[in-house]
Design an enzyme around this catalytic site. Structure first.
Site, PDB file in Angstrom:
ATOM      1  N   ILE A 181       0.894  -1.171  -0.116  1.00 49.27           N
ATOM      2  CA  ILE A 181       0.173  -0.109   0.082  1.00 49.27           C
ATOM      3  C   ILE A 181       0.812   1.182  -0.031  1.00 49.27           C
ATOM      4  O   ILE A 181       0.487   2.468   0.227  1.00 49.27           O
ATOM      5  CB  ILE A 181      -1.017  -0.058   1.245  1.00 49.27           C
ATOM      6  CG1 ILE A 181      -1.994   1.075   1.061  1.00 49.27           C
ATOM      7  CG2 ILE A 181      -0.426   0.327   2.516  1.00 49.27           C
ATOM      8  CD1 ILE A 181      -3.166   0.965   1.847  1.00 49.27           C
ATOM      9  N   HIS A 182       2.107   0.790  -0.039  1.00 53.50           N
ATOM     10  CA  HIS A 182       3.210   2.065  -0.114  1.00 53.50           C
ATOM     11  C   HIS A 182       3.898   2.212  -1.319  1.00 53.50           C
ATOM     12  O   HIS A 182       4.730   1.232  -1.591  1.00 53.50           O
ATOM     13  CB  HIS A 182       4.093   2.015   1.199  1.00 53.50           C
ATOM     14  CG  HIS A 182       3.408   1.716   2.487  1.00 53.50           C
ATOM     15  ND1 HIS A 182       4.035   1.157   3.520  1.00 53.50           N
ATOM     16  CD2 HIS A 182       2.315   2.267   2.980  1.00 53.50           C
ATOM     17  CE1 HIS A 182       3.338   1.198   4.500  1.00 53.50           C
ATOM     18  NE2 HIS A 182       2.117   2.017   4.127  1.00 53.50           N
ATOM     19  N   LEU A 183       3.627   3.061  -2.122  1.00 48.02           N
ATOM     20  CA  LEU A 183       4.459   3.217  -3.512  1.00 48.02           C
ATOM     21  C   LEU A 183       5.221   4.626  -3.388  1.00 48.02           C
ATOM     22  O   LEU A 183       4.636   5.768  -2.805  1.00 48.02           O
ATOM     23  CB  LEU A 183       3.767   3.182  -4.791  1.00 48.02           C
ATOM     24  CG  LEU A 183       3.198   1.797  -5.175  1.00 48.02           C
ATOM     25  CD1 LEU A 183       1.973   1.452  -4.053  1.00 48.02           C
ATOM     26  CD2 LEU A 183       2.972   1.539  -6.268  1.00 48.02           C
TER      27      LEU A 183
END
Lengths: 508, 134
Positions: free
Chosen positions: A430-432
């Protein structure tokens, strides 16, 4: 939310600053600029969902608030399913609101490696403080419930450090609907915190408006062309002329928009993310995880390189984990009260690339894991499993298709010593970030130290694409801190205004 | 047809529902999964369409076994054991079927899940009782 609107027909607007995107970065920029009295228009691709209209079923919320209904993936071996918000507030509407500050040593290392001016732990502290204050980031008091206790106790029995997590929340009552718009308004996502504040300060927000391209002239960026959707579903052309543009569309769509607007170079070539493995942990005693907040502890022993934590639990989310091998795991559904969902996340060395396509809304994302990253994921999964068994789990089922699960930690560690079965391992993130990194080393970066795109002094990037490398923690705090910093740097720069006549000539 | 087949095979493996009840649940879930496909990025949609076409051929060659039968389960196992990316089709359908199916009132009752609408309303009242602006 007063002050925001959908277009009802073709629209042409003028403003001082156009902000594209209403997530953590865009909202912080809008807050800072409107507080300083600037005339700001914000365009947001997604719609606005007020708390009272939040969809109670996650399956409905996915199709309303998540980009592509949640069906986004970075192609690779294995692929990484990722989650991105597409609504007013961006990904802050679908995340757990955990607020963390990036590791001090990492910040200092990035300042040196990328030659980022006024950067590093000490320089960013006031910006982190401002961001934390804006979203009421604090430790949740009181008993957190068994899902959190399990994580804490398991780690402590192993002698590993574990820390409580700050969350951006205001009188949270543990609705446990963090994967979508909070129905009570307690989660201090951008739509509950900075966007209403910016609207009171004069922001004009148009939701349901997707920017197709920036208008780029020899003099710089002069605005953007977009398609706005009205309440009947019809689309209309929305053109915004602006003296300055802040691009805050996220680690995927900021580089995609820059590419669609004719800008190339290193844009989108250095995407990073946090590959994450998950486990279902089953206990003899009921956890009642669906009735509690997601676990608000993280095992910090191995941070920033590896982090172990807990995920949002609902029967349907549990079902999605079971669905990785439905035929063999369906029997677990009856034991849902005894289950929890936990994860292990790594800070990888691998990178990805964002490539905008001529057709369709979504770019192609490709991501390459390094052998060291795959090894780290296996280690991390082993550690998650150890924590769960130390806490008393009877069965730990990893996010590996067809895997029956482990009944003891030794089996898990023995199997994982040979690495992960790559083609059956299900990864998510969920982290880019990092697709448009800042700094003065031109061979490594896309923007200058304060987000100005090279060759475009009035085009500033201020979102997760600016975090130079994977931080190994929740990125929202870092995104907001860097966005505030860039916004204030912009305000402090003299001579930004262009005369109306010159602007009109540039657009013609 | 493939959508309904996959949805029905999955749900029947988890819970036994009567004929009419099963039809209602499966139709709702299948409609949801079909809509989800239309929201997916083009390249993912194309990939799913190609895999689904191949699966449809396999279904036809197997003479369309009823999804809840042993033949149906064997067909699924066979497909799941094929090289990547074939199993991705099953994973796509399985995840969305689980997500939507377990939020259907019938299955919520069956498994004893609390109703998310009732929970959300109760939590709104709880927070409002704490005072302050919502």
């Amino acid at each position: 939310m007063r002050g925001s609107f959908r277009c009802g027909g073709r629209l042409d607007l003028d403003c001082d600053v156009l902000v594209i995107g209403s997530g953590a970065g865009g909202a912080a920029v809008a807050d800072a600029l409107t507080a300083a009295g600037r005339d700001v228009v914000m365009l947001e691709e997604g719609r606005y969902t007020p708390p009272e209209a939040a969809k109670p079923r996650a399956s409905d919320a996915f199709q309303e608030c998540w980009r592509a209904g949640g069906l986004t993936a970075a192609l690779g071996t294995p692929p990484v399913l990722y989650a991105e918000g597409c609504c007013v507030g961006g990904s802050t509407e679908i995340n757990s609101a955990i607020f963390q500050r990036a590791d001090s040593e990492l910040l200092d290392a990035w300042a040196q490696k990328y030659r980022i001016a006024d950067f590093g732990a000490r320089a960013l502290k006031p910006w982190f403080d401002r961001a934390a204050d804006a979203v009421h980031a604090r430790i949740t008091p009181g008993p957190l419930g068994k899902p959190s206790d399990v994580l804490k106790e398991g780690a402590e029995r192993l002698g590993w450090q574990v820390g409580a997590l700050e969350r951006a929340q205001n009188r949270c009552v543990a609705t446990n609907a963090c994967a979508s718009v909070c129905p009570t308004g307690a989660k201090q996502s951008m739509s509950a915190s900075l966007i209403p504040r910016a609207l009171k300060q004069g922001l004009r927000l148009i939701a349901g408006c997707r920017v197709e391209r920036l208008i780029v002239k020899a003099s710089g960026v002069v605005g953007a062309v977009s398609r706005g959707t009205d309440f009947t579903g019809h689309t209309h052309r929305v053109t915004v002329r602006a003296r300055n543009v802040f691009l805050c569309a996220g680690a995927v769509h900021t580089p995609a928009l820059l590419q669609r607007s004719g800008l190339r170079g290193r844009i989108g070539a250095t995407l990073r993310l946090h590959p994450t493995v998950k486990v279902i942990a089953l206990f003899d005693e009921p956890l009642h995880a669906a009735d509690h907040r997601l676990p608000l502890y993280a095992v910090t022993e191995f941070m920033p390189e590896q982090r172990i934590g807990g995920s949002v639990f609902s029967p349907s989310f549990f079902g999605m984990a079971v669905a990785e091998d439905w035929l063999n795991r369906a029997a677990l559904l009856r034991r849902w009260q005894h289950a929890g969902l936990y994860y292990g996340m790594i800070r990888p060395q691998g990178t990805g690339r964002v490539t905008a396509l001529r057709f369709g809304k979504e770019p192609i994302i490709r991501y390459a894991h390094t052998p060291a990253d795959l090894r780290a994921l296996a280690d991390c999964l082993g550690r998650v499993t150890q924590v769960m068994f130390a806490a008393g789990a009877r069965l730990v089922v990893p996010s590996i298709g067809g895997h029956p699960g482990w009944h003891d930690p030794a089996s898990a560690l023995r199997e994982l010593s040979g690495g992960l079965p790559i083609r059956r391992t299900n990864l998510m993130s969920i982290h880019l970030f990092s697709s448009c990194p800042p700094g003065e080393r031109q061979e490594l970066t896309v923007t200058d130290s304060f987000g100005r795109v090279r060759g475009m002094s009035n085009l500033i990037v201020a979102d997760a694409s600016q975090i130079p490398e994977a931080p190994g923690c929740n990125p929202q705090g870092t995104v907001m801190a860097m966005a505030y910093r860039s916004a204030e740097a912009f305000l402090a720069t003299p001579g930004r205004k262009t005369s109306s006549r010159k602007l009109a000539e540039a657009i013609a | 047809m493939v959508t309904e087949w996959l949805v029905r095979s999955q749900l029947s493996a988890a819970v036994h529902l009567g004929g009419a009840e099963a039809d209602v649940v499966c139709q709702d879930v299948a409609a949801y999964v079909r809509r989800a496909r239309t929201l997916a990025p083009y390249h993912i949609r194309i990939g799913i369409a190609l895999l689904q076409s191949a699966f449809a051929v396999l279904l036809a060659l197997s003479l369309y076994p009823a999804p809840e039968t042993r033949r149906g389960a064997r067909l699924l196992s066979f497909w799941s054991a094929l090289p990547h990316p074939a199993p991705s089709l099953i994973r796509f359908y399985a995840s969305l079927t689980a997500l939507r199916g377990l939020e259907h009132e019938t299955l919520m009752r069956e498994f004893g899940f609390s109703n998310p609408t009732v929970r959300a309303d109760a939590k709104r009242r709880e927070r409002a009782a704490l005072g302050g602006e919502m």
